[in-house]
Design a protein around this motif. Structure first.
Motif, PDB file in Angstrom:
ATOM      1  N   TYR A 112       0.840  -1.193   0.000  1.00  0.00           N
ATOM      2  CA  TYR A 112       0.000   0.000   0.000  1.00  0.00           C
ATOM      3  C   TYR A 112       0.882   1.252   0.000  1.00  0.00           C
ATOM      4  CZ  TYR A 112      -3.729  -3.191   1.575  1.00  0.00           C
ATOM      5  OH  TYR A 112      -4.633  -4.213   1.693  1.00  0.00           O
ATOM      6  N   SER A 116      -5.714   5.408   1.319  1.00  0.00           N
ATOM      7  CA  SER A 116      -6.854   4.900   0.552  1.00  0.00           C
ATOM      8  C   SER A 116      -6.611   3.484   0.055  1.00  0.00           C
ATOM      9  CB  SER A 116      -7.148   5.831  -0.633  1.00  0.00           C
ATOM     10  OG  SER A 116      -7.628   7.078  -0.184  1.00  0.00           O
ATOM     11  N   ASP A 117      -5.364   3.148  -0.259  1.00  0.00           N
ATOM     12  CA  ASP A 117      -5.035   1.764  -0.606  1.00  0.00           C
ATOM     13  C   ASP A 117      -5.439   0.830   0.535  1.00  0.00           C
ATOM     14  OD1 ASP A 117      -3.968   2.381  -3.068  1.00  0.00           O
ATOM     15  OD2 ASP A 117      -1.876   2.217  -2.444  1.00  0.00           O
ATOM     16  N   ARG A 120      -9.325   0.585   0.966  1.00  0.00           N
ATOM     17  CA  ARG A 120      -9.910  -0.269  -0.075  1.00  0.00           C
ATOM     18  C   ARG A 120      -9.644  -1.743   0.222  1.00  0.00           C
ATOM     19  NH1 ARG A 120      -6.700   0.709  -4.691  1.00  0.00           N
ATOM     20  NH2 ARG A 120      -5.392  -0.859  -3.700  1.00  0.00           N
ATOM     21  N   LYS A 126     -14.260   0.504  -3.021  1.00  0.00           N
ATOM     22  CA  LYS A 126     -13.630   1.569  -3.800  1.00  0.00           C
ATOM     23  C   LYS A 126     -14.285   2.924  -3.521  1.00  0.00           C
ATOM     24  CE  LYS A 126     -11.774  -1.010  -7.745  1.00  0.00           C
ATOM     25  NZ  LYS A 126     -11.773  -1.139  -9.222  1.00  0.00           N
ATOM     26  N   SER A 129     -12.754   4.232  -0.381  1.00  0.00           N
ATOM     27  CA  SER A 129     -11.383   4.590  -0.724  1.00  0.00           C
ATOM     28  C   SER A 129     -11.340   5.905  -1.495  1.00  0.00           C
ATOM     29  CB  SER A 129     -10.759   3.468  -1.556  1.00  0.00           C
ATOM     30  OG  SER A 129      -9.530   3.873  -2.115  1.00  0.00           O
ATOM     31  N   ASN A 368      -5.621   5.826  -6.406  1.00  0.00           N
ATOM     32  CA  ASN A 368      -6.999   5.656  -5.945  1.00  0.00           C
ATOM     33  C   ASN A 368      -8.049   6.336  -6.805  1.00  0.00           C
ATOM     34  OD1 ASN A 368      -5.172   6.178  -3.085  1.00  0.00           O
ATOM     35  ND2 ASN A 368      -6.074   4.170  -3.498  1.00  0.00           N
TER      36      ASN A 368
END
Length: 543
Positions: A112, A116-117, A120, A126, A129, A368
């Motif tokens: 990551y 946000s990685d 998710r 998603k 994220s 993202n």
């Protein structure tokens, strides 16, 4: 204020600026990888930084030119209320000791690059994220702009660029040059550039503060005289409000505002993308743990820095823009050559965080938004190329923001960014410890916090404008508190209630690609492969 250009100070400033420019470009060869065309290398420095590099990088990242200028400026304007920055940086370190090592471990295991990685991968959403990514970008943009405001404040006091009637291009040319150099070496060297420059920046800042805290009181008759003059100035009533200008100690009515502002700011600080980018560049979770124990040295520096606001009052510094108070104090009292050193510390203190912030925002967009929604099959080389280009666009946007808007607007938007970024706390920190929160509840809580915080901030006057204040009535309590913290409490309440409802009706959950062991993994553990993208590193777990 001295007339014309301070040639000696400008010469010293240019010397240090050229030195860090050379360092910035040479950083591309420092610890260079065989294949630099991936975000681990360009955006995270190869995840290879040890304790001291990480310490300087995080310090350079968190204690910015805006900090150097704005914290004492707030104290210069209103007194003790500006000291909230000191307790919040004390509160933050025990807090991050509990969750940053866990974030480092799971990010290292799965490759990551951004928060946000992780969101998710943890919640299989998603949409959530994307919400975290957009919030991070929006909160970072005005923060970058304020670094440029810090450089501009120094240039203004040095007399560079001419007066108000000067052609706009000539007036802003020095800032444009500084921006161009920053953009070039960030594009070339990635995170390695601010990591190396941070050594120079932090050394200069410590020297300047150490000298200032001894030399300036000697010039002004000692701390007794400084506090006496500051107390007298704060007791004077503001003709516009009929209230005293400020106070040497916060009164009873300000206690809730002070406490919630400090606590809310502490919760928000390591939600910012640039803070996480510097963290993930470390080579082991033990580096993170050690840094949480030595970073408080910067809080000592911050407390001393805040005293400069009282010194500016005692030195009878008069400025129409409070952001110029400390640069003007330095020019008035320091010898010209040391004024140049102080201005270089502020200027370089803007370049380091601006570079990290632009990299962090670019990584969020690339991983993202671009990869998740536009180009799912993007190669690591393509990701790196896009991130480099977006880092330039982010800085251009910040530059336009600074040149096209009033400086108080940039400050107010940065304060609003703090309200926004705090709303990502439940998804990020909550997700590091439990999978109980439902992804839809987290998204709804985020939306409620964002809407309430934005509306309430817009509806609240600030010290300089009709909108974008940061403290207002706390519903149901009748006390004045930090708007961002109130929005955060509403956010958490919505998350908990909706999670109970969604769990009860068995709403579909996302797939968790992490496993319990991922949160304590270290660099040398079997199966830890930071170089792999999230889609291929690690196996789905679910817990």
């Amino acid at each position: 204020m001295k007339d014309g250009v301070n040639g000696v100070a400008l010469g010293v400033f240019i010397f240090f600026f050229l030195a860090v420019t050379v360092i910035g470009f040479l950083a591309a060869r420092w610890r260079a990888a065989e294949n630099a065309n991936n975000l681990d290398e360009w955006g995270l420095g190869g995840r290879s930084f040890g304790t001291w590099i990480t310490w300087f990088l995080l310090g350079g990242d968190l204690y910015t030119a805006y900090t150097f200028v704005a914290v004492p400026a707030a104290i210069y304007a209103a007194g003790a209320s500006g000291f909230f920055a000191v307790p919040y940086t004390i509160l933050v370190y025990p807090l991050i000791f509990t969750f940053l090592p866990r974030l480092w471990s799971v990010s290292h295991k799965h490759g990551y690059v951004t928060t946000s990685d992780f969101v998710r991968g943890r919640f299989g959403s998603k949409g959530l994220s994307l919400a975290v990514a957009i919030t991070g970008i929006l909160a970072t943009m005005p923060y970058i702009a304020l670094q440029l405001v810090g450089i501009q404040a120094v240039l203004d006091v040095m007399g560079v660029g001419g007066g108000e009637n000067t052609n706009w291009f000539i007036k802003d040319l020095p800032l444009l040059i500084a921006f161009g150099v920053l953009a070039a070496y960030t594009y070339s060297s990635g995170l390695r550039a601010p990591a190396l420059i941070a050594f120079v920046k932090d050394t200069l800042i410590y020297i300047v503060i150490a000298v200032a805290i001894i030399y300036i009181p000697m010039k002004l008759g000692g701390f007794d005289d400084i506090f006496a003059k500051a107390g007298e100035a704060f007791s004077q009533k503001n003709p516009a409000t009929g209230q005293p200008r400020g106070a040497l100690a916060s009164g009873e009515k300000q206690q809730w505002a002070y406490a919630t502002l400090a606590l809310g700011s502490a919760l928000a600080l390591f939600m910012y993308p640039h803070s996480i980018t510097a963290t993930l560049s470390s080579r082991s979770r033990e580096v993170i743990r050690r840094n949480t124990t030595i970073l408080p040295l910067y809080s000592l520096m911050l407390g001393l820095l805040g005293l400069l606001g009282f010194m500016a009052i005692a030195a009878d510094v008069k400025v129409t823009n409070g952001q110029l108070a400390i640069p003007q104090l330095f020019e008035n009292l320091f010898p010209d050559w040391f004024t140049g050193v102080a201005f270089a510390a502020i200027g370089i203190g803007a370049l380091v965080p601006a570079a990290i912030m632009s990299i962090a925002a670019a990584n969020l967009f690339t991983r993202n938004i671009y990869k998740d929604f536009l180009r799912p099959n993007a190669t690591p080389e393509e990701e790196t190329k896009i991130s480099k280009l977006v880092s330039l666009l982010v800085k251009v946007g910040a530059l336009i923001f600074v040149l096209g808007m009033d400086k108080t607007v940039a400050i107010n938007f940065q304060l609003l960014g703090g309200v926004w970024i705090l709303q990502t706390f439940p998804a990020l920190v909550g997700g590091l410890f439990t999978r109980w929160f439902h992804r839809w509840a987290l998204l709804a809580g985020w939306a409620v916090g964002m809407i309430y915080g934005t509306w309430k901030a817009y509806d609240t006057p600030s010290a300089t404008q009709k909108h974008f204040g940061n403290t207002a009535d706390i519903p149901g309590i009748g006390e004045i508190g930090y708007i961002g913290f109130t929005a955060f409490v509403l956010n958490v309440a919505v998350v908990v209630v909706l999670t109970l409802v969604l769990r009860a009706v068995k709403a579909p959950d996302g797939i968790d690609e992490t496993s319990p062991a991922d949160y304590t993994a270290d660099a040398g553990d079997p199966g830890v492969q930071a170089e792999l993208p999230p889609a291929t590193a690690g196996a789905p777990g679910g817990h």
